[in-house]
Each structure stands twice: as C-alpha cells, then as structure tokens.
Design an enzyme around this catalytic site. Structure first.
Site, PDB file in Angstrom:
ATOM      1  CE1 TYR A  22     -33.865 -21.663  -8.062  1.00  0.00           C
ATOM      2  CE2 TYR A  22     -35.194 -22.182  -9.981  1.00  0.00           C
ATOM      3  CZ  TYR A  22     -34.745 -22.479  -8.789  1.00  0.00           C
ATOM      4  OH  TYR A  22     -35.287 -23.323  -7.969  1.00  0.00           O
ATOM      5  CG  HIS A  99     -30.141 -22.532  -1.218  1.00  0.00           C
ATOM      6  ND1 HIS A  99     -29.985 -23.721  -2.215  1.00  0.00           N
ATOM      7  CD2 HIS A  99     -29.557 -22.957  -0.127  1.00  0.00           C
ATOM      8  CE1 HIS A  99     -29.846 -24.719  -1.216  1.00  0.00           C
ATOM      9  NE2 HIS A  99     -29.429 -24.253  -0.201  1.00  0.00           N
TER      10      HIS A  99
HETATM   11  C1  DQA Z   1     -31.816 -23.789  -5.290  1.00  0.00           C
HETATM   12  C2  DQA Z   1     -33.097 -24.113  -4.489  1.00  0.00           C
HETATM   13  C3  DQA Z   1     -33.391 -25.661  -4.594  1.00  0.00           C
HETATM   14  O1  DQA Z   1     -34.518 -25.764  -3.758  1.00  0.00           O
HETATM   15  C4  DQA Z   1     -33.777 -25.904  -6.186  1.00  0.00           C
HETATM   16  O2  DQA Z   1     -34.019 -27.337  -6.107  1.00  0.00           O
HETATM   17  C5  DQA Z   1     -32.526 -25.670  -7.138  1.00  0.00           C
HETATM   18  C6  DQA Z   1     -31.962 -24.254  -6.796  1.00  0.00           C
HETATM   19  C7  DQA Z   1     -31.588 -22.122  -5.375  1.00  0.00           C
HETATM   20  O3  DQA Z   1     -30.475 -21.947  -5.984  1.00  0.00           O
HETATM   21  O4  DQA Z   1     -32.314 -21.397  -5.148  1.00  0.00           O
HETATM   22  O5  DQA Z   1     -32.349 -26.334  -8.139  1.00  0.00           O
HETATM   23  O6  DQA Z   1     -30.732 -24.529  -4.939  1.00  0.00           O
END
Ligand code: DQA
Length: 144
Positions: A22, A99
């Site tokens: 992330y 995402h």
């Molecule tokens: C997310 C992807 C999701 O699968 C995960 O549960 C997240 C973050 C992303 O921003 O890449 O918490 O939404």
C-alpha cells in the site's frame, strides 16, 4: 463542486500497513494531496475514513444530500458487503471505486467486487495515484 473521498477499513493505518503493498504515504498525507488536487480543479474535497460498515453507509447516504460525487475505497468490504453495494445503488450521485493495489494481481478473493456493478467506474493498482485518477475522471465526468 463538492466531492467526498471515502476510505474504508484499515486505511487509517496507511503508511505503516503492509507498505510493500500500500506504499508509505500516510492517510493524512494522501488526503492533503487530494485536497490540493481538488483546489487546482476548484473542487471542494471532504475526506472521511471509517473501519465500520454502517458508518460508511451513513456517509454515503449523507453525501447524497451535499456532494456531487464520491471517490470510494471500500477496502476489505469491497469483497463482502452487500449492504455497501445497496447503499451505493440507493444514492443518486456517482461513486468511483478505487483500490491502491492491483486487486487482480493478488489473492483470488480480491478479484470479486460486490460494488463494481453499481459504481460508474473503477481504478485499481496505481498506488495513491488511483485516488487522483479517480478524482480527475469523476470531476471531468460531472463537468460534461
Ligand atoms: C484495497 C484492496 C482490498 O482488497 C483490501 O482489503 C484493502 C485495500 C486497496 O486499496 O488496494 O484493504 O482496497
């Protein structure tokens, strides 16, 4: 124009949460960048984050009264929440699904989104820039 940036579960931990997936930007810094992007486009940005499904639903209902659109990262709820999908379907303003990671390059359970079909579009995999791209697309769409 007024846009809500809505962050779901665990995104309060951005910066320290799995930074290899992330990134190292904190939620606060991400929100600052988005507010600055908004200023360039004369768009008023409001940012909210919650770890609670019901609070996210309330935020969507309330945005329907004051915002022109929503950039929404439902995080883990993307893959599980019928209630969030119903909330998006219940409001009139457009919602863009975002995402940070490329969900399709990850575990199979992340390939399924319950919200995609009720969103106007989806951006995934560009790190924090996914939000910026979603914001630009939403503003451009609203200006058409
Ligand atoms: C997310 C992807 C999701 O699968 C995960 O549960 C997240 C973050 C992303 O921003 O890449 O918490 O939404």
């Amino acid at each position: 124009m007024k846009i809500l940036i809505l962050h779901g579960a665990n995104l309060n931990l951005l910066g320290t949460r799995e930074p290899e997936v992330y990134g190292s930007l904190t939620l606060e810094s991400l929100n600052e960048k988005l507010i600055a992007e908004g200023q360039k486009m004369s768009v008023e940005i409001t940012c909210q984050q919650s770890n609670h499904e019901g609070t996210l639903i309330d935020a969507l209902h309330s945005a329907n009264e004051w915002a022109d659109g929503v950039v929404f990262n439902p995080a883990g709820y993307t893959h599980t929440s019928v209630a969030l999908r119903d909330a998006i379907a219940s409001i009139e303003i457009p919602v863009v699904e975002v995402h940070i990671s490329n969900v399709y390059a990850r575990e199979e359970f992340r390939h399924k989104s319950l919200v995609s079909a009720v969103c106007v579009g989806k951006i995934s995999g560009f790190g924090w820039m996914s939000y910026k791209l979603a914001l630009e697309a939403l503003v451009e769409m609203l200006n058409l």
